[in-house]
Design a protein around this motif. Structure first.
Motif, PDB file in Angstrom:
ATOM      1  N   ILE A   1     -43.838 -31.858 -11.271  1.00  0.00           N
ATOM      2  CA  ILE A   1     -43.268 -31.644 -10.052  1.00  0.00           C
ATOM      3  C   ILE A   1     -43.866 -32.868  -8.958  1.00  0.00           C
ATOM      4  O   ILE A   1     -44.998 -32.951  -8.986  1.00  0.00           O
ATOM      5  CB  ILE A   1     -43.710 -30.218  -9.424  1.00  0.00           C
ATOM      6  N   GLU A   2     -42.602 -33.714  -8.596  1.00  0.00           N
ATOM      7  CA  GLU A   2     -43.017 -34.765  -7.774  1.00  0.00           C
ATOM      8  C   GLU A   2     -43.523 -34.212  -6.352  1.00  0.00           C
ATOM      9  O   GLU A   2     -42.723 -33.459  -5.558  1.00  0.00           O
ATOM     10  CB  GLU A   2     -41.995 -35.564  -7.853  1.00  0.00           C
ATOM     11  N   GLN A   3     -44.537 -34.540  -5.735  1.00  0.00           N
ATOM     12  CA  GLN A   3     -44.937 -34.294  -4.315  1.00  0.00           C
ATOM     13  C   GLN A   3     -45.215 -35.658  -3.436  1.00  0.00           C
ATOM     14  O   GLN A   3     -46.067 -35.757  -2.800  1.00  0.00           O
ATOM     15  CB  GLN A   3     -45.850 -33.324  -4.519  1.00  0.00           C
ATOM     16  N   THR A   4     -44.195 -36.708  -3.759  1.00  0.00           N
ATOM     17  CA  THR A   4     -44.597 -37.909  -2.991  1.00  0.00           C
ATOM     18  C   THR A   4     -44.242 -37.858  -1.798  1.00  0.00           C
ATOM     19  O   THR A   4     -44.582 -38.486  -0.677  1.00  0.00           O
ATOM     20  CB  THR A   4     -44.074 -39.006  -3.724  1.00  0.00           C
ATOM     21  N   GLY A   5     -42.960 -37.277  -1.363  1.00  0.00           N
ATOM     22  CA  GLY A   5     -42.309 -37.102   0.000  1.00  0.00           C
ATOM     23  C   GLY A   5     -41.697 -38.478   0.257  1.00  0.00           C
ATOM     24  O   GLY A   5     -41.131 -38.677   1.172  1.00  0.00           O
TER      25      GLY A   5
ATOM     26  N   GLN B   1     -38.330 -40.943   0.138  1.00  0.00           N
ATOM     27  CA  GLN B   1     -37.018 -40.808   0.357  1.00  0.00           C
ATOM     28  C   GLN B   1     -36.257 -40.684  -1.093  1.00  0.00           C
ATOM     29  O   GLN B   1     -35.056 -40.209  -0.862  1.00  0.00           O
ATOM     30  CB  GLN B   1     -36.416 -41.773   1.248  1.00  0.00           C
ATOM     31  N   PHE B   2     -36.786 -41.280  -1.873  1.00  0.00           N
ATOM     32  CA  PHE B   2     -36.085 -41.331  -3.220  1.00  0.00           C
ATOM     33  C   PHE B   2     -36.781 -40.453  -4.137  1.00  0.00           C
ATOM     34  O   PHE B   2     -36.672 -40.553  -5.387  1.00  0.00           O
ATOM     35  CB  PHE B   2     -35.936 -42.982  -3.641  1.00  0.00           C
ATOM     36  N   GLN B   3     -37.477 -39.418  -3.553  1.00  0.00           N
ATOM     37  CA  GLN B   3     -38.115 -38.609  -4.809  1.00  0.00           C
ATOM     38  C   GLN B   3     -37.164 -37.734  -5.550  1.00  0.00           C
ATOM     39  O   GLN B   3     -36.007 -37.654  -5.068  1.00  0.00           O
ATOM     40  CB  GLN B   3     -38.896 -37.470  -3.685  1.00  0.00           C
ATOM     41  N   SER B   4     -37.766 -37.487  -6.604  1.00  0.00           N
ATOM     42  CA  SER B   4     -36.783 -36.757  -7.551  1.00  0.00           C
ATOM     43  C   SER B   4     -36.226 -35.395  -7.140  1.00  0.00           C
ATOM     44  O   SER B   4     -36.609 -34.583  -6.147  1.00  0.00           O
ATOM     45  CB  SER B   4     -37.501 -36.157  -8.806  1.00  0.00           C
ATOM     46  N   GLN B   5     -34.998 -35.496  -7.234  1.00  0.00           N
ATOM     47  CA  GLN B   5     -33.926 -34.284  -6.805  1.00  0.00           C
ATOM     48  C   GLN B   5     -33.718 -33.216  -8.053  1.00  0.00           C
ATOM     49  O   GLN B   5     -33.171 -32.142  -7.633  1.00  0.00           O
ATOM     50  CB  GLN B   5     -32.670 -34.622  -6.568  1.00  0.00           C
ATOM     51  N   ASN B   6     -34.264 -33.464  -9.169  1.00  0.00           N
ATOM     52  CA  ASN B   6     -34.292 -32.750 -10.348  1.00  0.00           C
ATOM     53  C   ASN B   6     -35.463 -31.824 -10.191  1.00  0.00           C
ATOM     54  O   ASN B   6     -36.553 -32.445 -10.750  1.00  0.00           O
ATOM     55  CB  ASN B   6     -33.908 -33.536 -11.390  1.00  0.00           C
ATOM     56  N   LYS B   7     -35.607 -30.640  -9.871  1.00  0.00           N
ATOM     57  CA  LYS B   7     -36.695 -29.752  -9.996  1.00  0.00           C
ATOM     58  C   LYS B   7     -37.643 -29.736 -11.208  1.00  0.00           C
ATOM     59  O   LYS B   7     -36.870 -29.579 -12.263  1.00  0.00           O
ATOM     60  CB  LYS B   7     -36.405 -28.424  -9.606  1.00  0.00           C
ATOM     61  N   GLY B   8     -38.696 -30.024 -11.161  1.00  0.00           N
ATOM     62  CA  GLY B   8     -39.573 -30.110 -12.238  1.00  0.00           C
ATOM     63  C   GLY B   8     -39.574 -31.205 -13.175  1.00  0.00           C
ATOM     64  O   GLY B   8     -40.111 -31.342 -14.162  1.00  0.00           O
ATOM     65  N   VAL B   9     -38.727 -32.227 -12.712  1.00  0.00           N
ATOM     66  CA  VAL B   9     -38.669 -33.434 -13.648  1.00  0.00           C
ATOM     67  C   VAL B   9     -38.943 -34.680 -12.658  1.00  0.00           C
ATOM     68  O   VAL B   9     -38.351 -34.812 -11.640  1.00  0.00           O
ATOM     69  CB  VAL B   9     -37.161 -33.714 -14.149  1.00  0.00           C
TER      70      VAL B   9
END
Length: 100
Positions: free
Chosen positions: A86-90, A92-100
């Protein structure tokens, strides 16, 4: 030769950043990288490469030229798959695919 490489890097920097951010925004897990492979294949086709898709599942192979010229060959290899996190970088190009 090095100065030509630097010139190309500067010329295509914005496009490369755009592609990287797109791939980062829509990651896919191993053997599920269908959209990723399609995106890469499309970019290569638009640059004039002959593209073979679905290599060993989701792989992409591209060749430029007909092989008429004998000489050195350059090959690139890259991984297409993402990690199951789970990406939590914040960003603008953060992953849109939950859990990937």
């Amino acid at each position: 030769m090095n100065s030509k490489i630097v010139q190309y890097a500067h010329k295509f920097k914005d496009l490369m950043v755009e592609w990287r951010r797109h791939l980062h925004r829509y990651p896919e897990l191993s053997f599920h990288e269908h959209s990723t492979a399609d995106f890469i294949a499309l970019q290569l086709e638009q640059m004039g490469y002959d593209v073979l898709k679905n290599v060993a599942g989701t792989g992409v192979v591209a060749q430029y030229g007909s092989g008429e010229n004998k000489g050195p060959v350059v090959a690139f290899r890259a991984e297409l798959d993402a990690l199951p996190i789970i990406e939590q970088t914040g960003l603008q190009f953060q992953s849109q695919n939950k859990g990937v």
